[in-house]
Enzyme design. Structure first.
Site, PDB file in Angstrom:
ATOM      1  N   GLY A   1       0.941  -1.393  -0.051  1.00 27.44           N
ATOM      2  CA  GLY A   1      -0.052  -0.056   0.090  1.00 27.44           C
ATOM      3  C   GLY A   1       0.891   1.548  -0.032  1.00 27.44           C
TER       4      GLY A   1
ATOM      5  N   HIS B   1       6.718   2.801   3.991  1.00 31.50           N
ATOM      6  CA  HIS B   1       7.864   3.384   3.829  1.00 31.50           C
ATOM      7  C   HIS B   1       8.070   4.492   2.833  1.00 31.50           C
ATOM      8  CE1 HIS B   1      12.347   3.705   4.426  1.00 31.50           C
ATOM      9  NE2 HIS B   1      12.299   3.312   3.170  1.00 31.50           N
TER      10      HIS B   1
ATOM     11  N   HIS C   1      23.263   4.749   1.061  1.00 30.04           N
ATOM     12  CA  HIS C   1      22.996   5.877   0.779  1.00 30.04           C
ATOM     13  C   HIS C   1      24.239   6.726   1.869  1.00 30.04           C
ATOM     14  CE1 HIS C   1      21.559   9.959   1.503  1.00 30.04           C
ATOM     15  NE2 HIS C   1      20.453   9.824   0.573  1.00 30.04           N
TER      16      HIS C   1
ATOM     17  N   ARG D   1      22.764  17.860   0.857  1.00 32.26           N
ATOM     18  CA  ARG D   1      24.233  17.977   0.096  1.00 32.26           C
ATOM     19  C   ARG D   1      23.648  18.948  -1.235  1.00 32.26           C
ATOM     20  NH1 ARG D   1      25.632  12.803  -1.506  1.00 32.26           N
ATOM     21  NH2 ARG D   1      23.611  12.222  -0.392  1.00 32.26           N
TER      22      ARG D   1
ATOM     23  N   SER E   1      13.474   7.336  -7.451  1.00 33.35           N
ATOM     24  CA  SER E   1      12.710   6.268  -6.608  1.00 33.35           C
ATOM     25  C   SER E   1      11.362   6.514  -6.523  1.00 33.35           C
ATOM     26  CB  SER E   1      13.421   5.720  -5.279  1.00 33.35           C
ATOM     27  OG  SER E   1      13.591   6.679  -4.398  1.00 33.35           O
TER      28      SER E   1
END
Lengths: 663, 258
Positions: free
Chosen positions: A13, A43, A257, A273, A410
């Site tokens: 979901g 997430h 990361h 950054r 993403s």
């Protein structure tokens, strides 16, 4: 046996799952979304920085377009991506941002006039044009030529997820919470749905669907330290793998990361950054320009993460009880900027470290972050091997990111893939191809098998504890299948993981409750996670080259001659302790952008035998068509329009390129 | 450079990861499994050694791993972003994931958020509440036309976008509802989260609803007129949203209609 029929079963979901469900619902199909947690807790909410789309509104984004975004993405992928998919993606990304804008995402907007910004640690003045005033603005991210990342302060994922969550309510889409898919129902190479467990009552329900979509995110939690939410355990890939048929692609491609806080492993956005923050070592020295004079802190993520690790190995890290770390300094951006545009970062620093990042430096080190690998699909999102099974978002290897994903690509992928894949699913469901007439006996068989597995775990007298095995797996992954890899360590990792898998077959539980039982959940997820971990480790062991995030110290060169191909892993038999490994070549002869130097990191690779020929073809086409518009050139190099769903083929308008609509 | 040693010193003394002498924590947890007819609500005590940088997320996972494998609680992001882990921490609603144990006394009491349906132990069903709130208040942009995704987007004043985001930051963790006197008495009360959400849409130029439309949704005792102004919501909001201001503002706007 409880049985539910629907057209499209969406497992997951988050952003990808919800956008897919909305897409098929709008095409008139019945759909159900299953989610481990309330959908808005997915997430996806944690994405802070933003979403790439070449809108070219802001001054620093002028001159951007799909071609530039495409080039950045392909180079970012270290030529591991599917260039057709990358083209489909960069073309649809602006549409995705604009759709979300219409649906309510409060994207930050261009304000005309002068404003101060920090670039390369120096204050500069940026002048925004009046004609762009009020359009969606963008920030800088690593590995991109233009400022292209659209954002809402640093709550981009949250804003997008809540907008989509609310849109799915508006569309009347049932989102069933606290439901976990245990197994896919399939026969004869065709997927028919899933057996699903209710995490509150423990009850099983079988969902039968024309199309089943896995949108369950990544597998970060097989690593000890990860920026991922704790539900990102890779079990969506696990159930696909356990069909014995569906293929997982490039599982060894795992991104680290650069800037997660120490020790919690919580992410501070690349926006830090991008907005001008710098990395410093134990001496306070800004070291990235020494390694990457051109892109500095904004080289691609894999490069920055490796440089940081190299620098710490030279003894330049800051010692702490949790191992070495470096500093991220955003204090130079000024309090106002930190408190407004990087507020989540400020909160995280405040609550987890007790520091104020407008003054103090943030302790950071590279941490597992993203899974480029996933269920291998065609450009339609359908599994290459199991008909009726689709995947999108991080759980898929579509394959947009190749061996390294660029920041901001993403969340963009979740929406774009949801848009595109939902159209192909709808086409499929509305064609004769999708008709199903499976006997309920088959469903009952899968249902009974899952029930039996649960009963076995619940009644087992085994001595092994799932949490012990899991912790060991996480350590192996971070220590031996991490940011730098060697053959010896990978051999050890594979051996140990196999042992763990064998041990995981004799678990014993303390709590034998059938309903809500976290220990039981941990136990049945463990085997799926171990299988996924083995796919990562075995893929990494076999791949004797370095590409993108996959970095072999014993094979530092990118080797296009032997390795310009995707790793495919399958799990043939339940009793196996290793995946079967196969490879899928990436076709150089049809590439729009033939393999070359990425522009950061080291220029060091072995060419593919076809590279030179393709390069001269491309050069010849470009010369022949010099002066023609960019679309005509692109179309000659690598047509992709025909692969897009019709409704997304229209050109994208931007300030510098007004477009007459053809439809 | 001196700054780094300053930094290091400061980190030692100020941050959550500084290494203080370890304390022995006692965590009292309200245990109950409503699925099990034999289960009576009771407090159980668990002891563990505090580690540097320990949060309630770390502590609860350790308790579950080592002492109470059936213990139920909810975490997802463990970073204060997703809103899963709202619970009563020493009687006050808050996010457990970002609560450092060293900010609390060595005896800590944890209980599930009140008002919501209990799933078990510290886990409550905020998802069903949020969904129902979304359906009831129609918490989406109401616009007659579909966005034209091929052309330049509709413009918006940058300040307006920021104002919307400011209210859009609600994570629906349910802390405000758990801290609300009215919500305890009136089960359909939309609470601060609901009212904040509608003021977010009221502010949004893309939403074509009028104040009259909003009045239909919250111009009653289950909406803005039910609030007793105890300010609990405002005090506990983990995102520090201006909940009371929004409530007062919406009430004034709605009163004009009433």
């Amino acid at each position: 046996m409880k049985l539910v029929y629907t057209d499209v079963l969406v497992i997951g979901g988050g952003l990808a799952g919800l956008r897919t469900a909305i897409g098929v619902k709008r095409r008139g199909l019945d759909t159900v979304v299953l989610s481990l947690v309330p959908a808005k807790r997915s997430h996806s909410a944690a994405a802070q920085g933003g979403m790439q789309a070449s809108l070219a509104n802001s001054a620093m984004g002028r001159g951007d377009n799909e071609d530039v975004h495409f080039e950045d993405t392909v180079k970012g992928s270290d030529w591991g991506c599917d260039q057709q998919v990358a083209r489909m993606f960069v073309h649809t990304a602006p549409k995705a941002v604009r759709e979300l804008a219409g649906w309510g995402v409060p994207w930050n907007r261009v304000r005309s006039g002068d404003r101060e910004a920090v670039v390369n640690a120096e204050k500069i003045t940026i002048t925004e044009s009046p004609e762009a005033h009020g359009l969606i603005t963008a920030r800088d991210f690593g590995g991109t030529k233009k400022w292209r990342t659209c954002y809402t302060s640093d709550g981009t994922g949250h804003a997008m997820l809540f907008t989509l969550g609310d849109q799915s309510i508006a569309h009347g889409i049932p989102v069933m919470e606290r439901k976990e898919a245990l197994a896919l129902i399939h026969e004869g190479g065709r997927c028919y749905g899933a057996v699903v467990r209710d995490l509150v009552t423990g009850e099983l329900t079988s969902f039968v669907a024309k199309a089943t979509v896995i949108a369950t995110g990544g597998y970060g939690r097989i690593y000890k330290v990860s920026t991922n939410g704790i539900i990102c355990e890779g079990t969506g890939m696990g159930i696909a793998l356990e069909t014995g048929i569906a293929e997982l692609g490039n599982m060894e491609a795992v991104q680290f990361h650069p800037t997660a806080i120490v020790p919690a492993g919580i992410l501070t956005t690349e926006g830090c950054r991008g907005d001008g923050g710098v990395l410093r070592d134990v001496d306070g020295h800004r070291f990235m320009p020494d390694y990457e004079p051109e892109k500095k802190e904004l080289a691609s993520r894999d490069v920055v993460s490796r440089r940081m690790t190299e620098h710490m190995r030279k003894g330049k890290g800051v010692k702490s009880p949790y191992g070495d770390h470096l500093w991220l300094d955003i204090s130079l951006l000024g309090r106002e900027h930190v408190e407004k545009n990087l507020r989540e970062v400020k909160d995280i620093c405040h609550y987890f470290l007790g520091i104020d990042p407008a003054v103090d430096w943030i302790p950071v080190r590279p941490t597992q972050h993203y899974s480029m690998g996933g269920i291998r699909t065609r450009h339609t999102g359908e599994s290459t091997a199991l008909k009726g099974l689709f995947a999108c978002g991080e759980s898929a290897c579509w394959d947009l990111h190749g061996f390294n994903r660029l920041g901001g690509n993403s969340v963009a992928e979740t929406i774009v893939a949801g848009m595109i894949v939902s159209e192909f699913i709808a086409d499929f469901c509305q064609s004769g191809e999708s008709e199903i007439s499976i006997p309920t006996a088959l469903v009952r068989e899968f249902h009974a098998r899952e029930q039996a597995r649960l009963d076995e775990i619940l009644t087992s007298k085994g001595k092994e504890r799932a949490s012990d095995i899991r912790r060991r797996m996480e350590e192996i992954m971070i220590n031996k299948v991490g940011i730098f890899r060697t053959g010896t360590e990978l051999d050890e990792a594979v051996d140990e993981l196999q042992d763990l898998l064998v041990r995981s077959r004799s678990l014993g539980l303390e709590s034998r409750v059938r309903g809500a039982n976290p220990e039981l959940v941990g136990a049945y997820r463990l085997q799926k996670m171990l299988k996924v971990a083995l796919c990562v480790a075995v893929g990494a062991r076999q791949r004797t080259e370095s590409r993108g995030a996959h970095s072999r110290e014993d094979h530092p060169q990118r080797d296009d001659a032997n390795w310009l191909k995707r790793t495919l892993t399958t799990w043939k038999d339940e009793g196996d302790t290793l995946p079967a490994v196969d490879y899928e070549p990436i076709d150089v002869a049809s590439m729009e952008l033939p393999p070359g130097f990425r522009g950061y990191g080291q220029a060091d690779h072995r060419n593919h035998p076809d590279t030179e020929a393709r390069l001269s073809e491309v050069t010849a086409i470009r010369e022949q068509l010099s002066g023609a518009d960019r679309f005509a050139i692109q179309n000659r190099l690598m047509p992709f329009d025909h692969q897009l769903p019709e409704r997304y083929r229209e050109k994208n308008e931007c300030l510098e390129e007004p477009v007459e609509k053809t439809r | 450079m001196n700054k780094s040693s300053d930094q290091a010193n400061r980190r030692e003394t100020q941050t959550g990861i500084s290494d203080r002498s370890a304390r022995r924590l006692t965590i009292k947890i309200l245990r109950h499994n409503p699925q099990d007819p034999a289960s009576d609500p009771r407090f159980e005590r668990y002891q563990l050694d505090e580690a540097p940088g320990m949060t309630l997320f770390i502590a609860l996972n350790r308790i579950r791993d080592e002492q109470a494998p059936s213990l139920q609680f909810d975490f997802v992001c463990r970073a204060g972003i997703c809103g899963s882990c709202g619970m009563l921490i020493n009687g006050r609603p808050g996010l457990a994931c970002r609560t450092l144990t060293n900010k609390l006394d060595p005896e800590i009491t944890l209980a599930p958020l009140p008002v919501f349906k209990l799933i078990g132990d510290l886990s409550v069903d905020t998802g069903a509440w949020a969904r129902q709130m979304g359906e009831k208040l129609e918490t989406w942009v109401h616009q007659h036309k579909e966005p034209d995704i091929d052309r330049l987007e509709e413009r918006m004043e940058p300040e307006r976008a920021e104002e919307i985001h400011e209210l859009d930051r609600c994570i629906e963790c349910g802390c405000c509802i758990a801290a609300c006197g009215t919500a305890r008495m009136r089960k359909d009360f939309v609470g601060a989260a609901g009212i904040n959400k509608l003021s977010r849409f009221r502010l949004d130029p893309r939403d074509e609803r009028s104040d009259e439309d909003f009045y239909e949704l919250i111009g009653n005792d289950d909406g803005v007129f039910g609030c007793m102004a105890l300010l609990g919501c405002n005090d506990v909001c983990p995102k520090e949203l201006p909940l009371q201001t929004q409530l007062a503002f919406m009430r004034r706007k709605m009163a004009k209609f009433g």
